[in-house]
Design a protein around this motif. Structure first.
Motif: not given
Length: 275
Positions: A1-2, A4-5, A29
């Protein structure tokens, strides 16, 4: 998750900004259109993920974001032309680039004796080479240095293909297979970085300045550029009868008009002696 963004501090972008640090959030991103790769250095392997970097309000803080936005804008307008000619299957139009990279190789020990090369990346004075460009028998000669470069580029997923000696003494060229403009730009950065790193292992210095020596060819970065629909139609393919190919003529006219209208932007984008 980190991955990806992300949310790093962007208070220093652009350099010299007046924003307070706590107000200067930036967002990274994952750019899924450009393949991730593993870079091996003395500190070990590192996973590198091509990433776009924007401010809290959406301003571009990098050079990838404007490129991706320009590709989207080009696709939006080019699809209008494609639809006029009855192509209802295409959903987007992609620019592709084959970026050639020319460079000079000089002896590292001798380069370190020249302060002009150290600080400017080029010679500011000196005598011309004893052999200039009057002979071309070396053009398709062997480039032993490129064997190691190819291995390193293939590890990074860069499809190194064309390679040959160039016209000037100690000048060479490498060009990957053409690919999406975004990927081609990322790969060109890796090509330049790899050339300099491998050159160091061979006791050489790779000079990427576009005009390191007066009186002989400079190092161009020719961009072989085209635009193609996602169902395989090259909009810059003239065909057997280009004078009757109305779609080709229209696209070409649009590009010429754009270059004429936005010439200052093109000049700004290329006004960097660092290649």
């Amino acid at each position: 998750k980190e991955l990806i963004k992300g949310e790093p501090d962007a208070s220093s972008f652009p350099s010299g900004g007046l924003r307070a640090t706590f107000e200067a959030r930036g967002y990274t991103t994952w750019d899924i259109t450009s393949p991730a790769f593993i870079k091996e250095t003395a500190t070990g392997p590192t996973l590198c993920i091509p990433t776009a970097f924007c401010s809290y309000k959406g301003e571009a803080l990098d050079k990838k974001t404007p490129l991706l936005r320009s590709m989207e804008a080009l696709s939006k307008q080019a699809i209008r032309i494609v639809r006029l000619f009855g192509n209802t299957e295409a959903t987007k139009v992609l620019p592709s680039v084959g970026a050639e990279q020319e460079y000079f190789l000089v002896d590292s020990a001798k380069a370190l004796q020249r302060e002009d090369i150290i600080f400017a990346g080029r010679t500011l004075f000196g005598a011309p080479a004893p052999k200039g460009q009057e002979m071309d028998d070396h053009y398709f000669g062997v480039i032993r240095f490129m064997h190691d470069v190819n291995i390193e580029l293939w590890k990074l997923g860069v499809t190194s293909k064309t390679q040959h000696n160039e016209a000037a003494p100690a000048q060479h060229e490498v060009a990957p297979i053409y690919e999406s403009a975004n990927v081609a730009v990322d790969h060109n950065q890796l090509v330049m970085e790899t050339l300099k790193r491998v050159a160091g292992k061979h006791g050489l210095r790779c000079m990427l300045h576009e005009k390191p020596f007066a009186g002989v060819n400079g190092s161009g970065k020719h961009n072989n550029w085209s635009i193609t629909t996602d169902n395989g139609v090259n909009l810059l393919e003239p065909g057997q009868t280009p004078n009757e190919n109305i779609q080709f003529l229209l696209v070409l006219a649009c590009i010429m008009k754009a270059v004429d209208t936005h010439a200052y932007l093109l000049r700004q984008s290329a006004s960097n002696v660092g290649n």
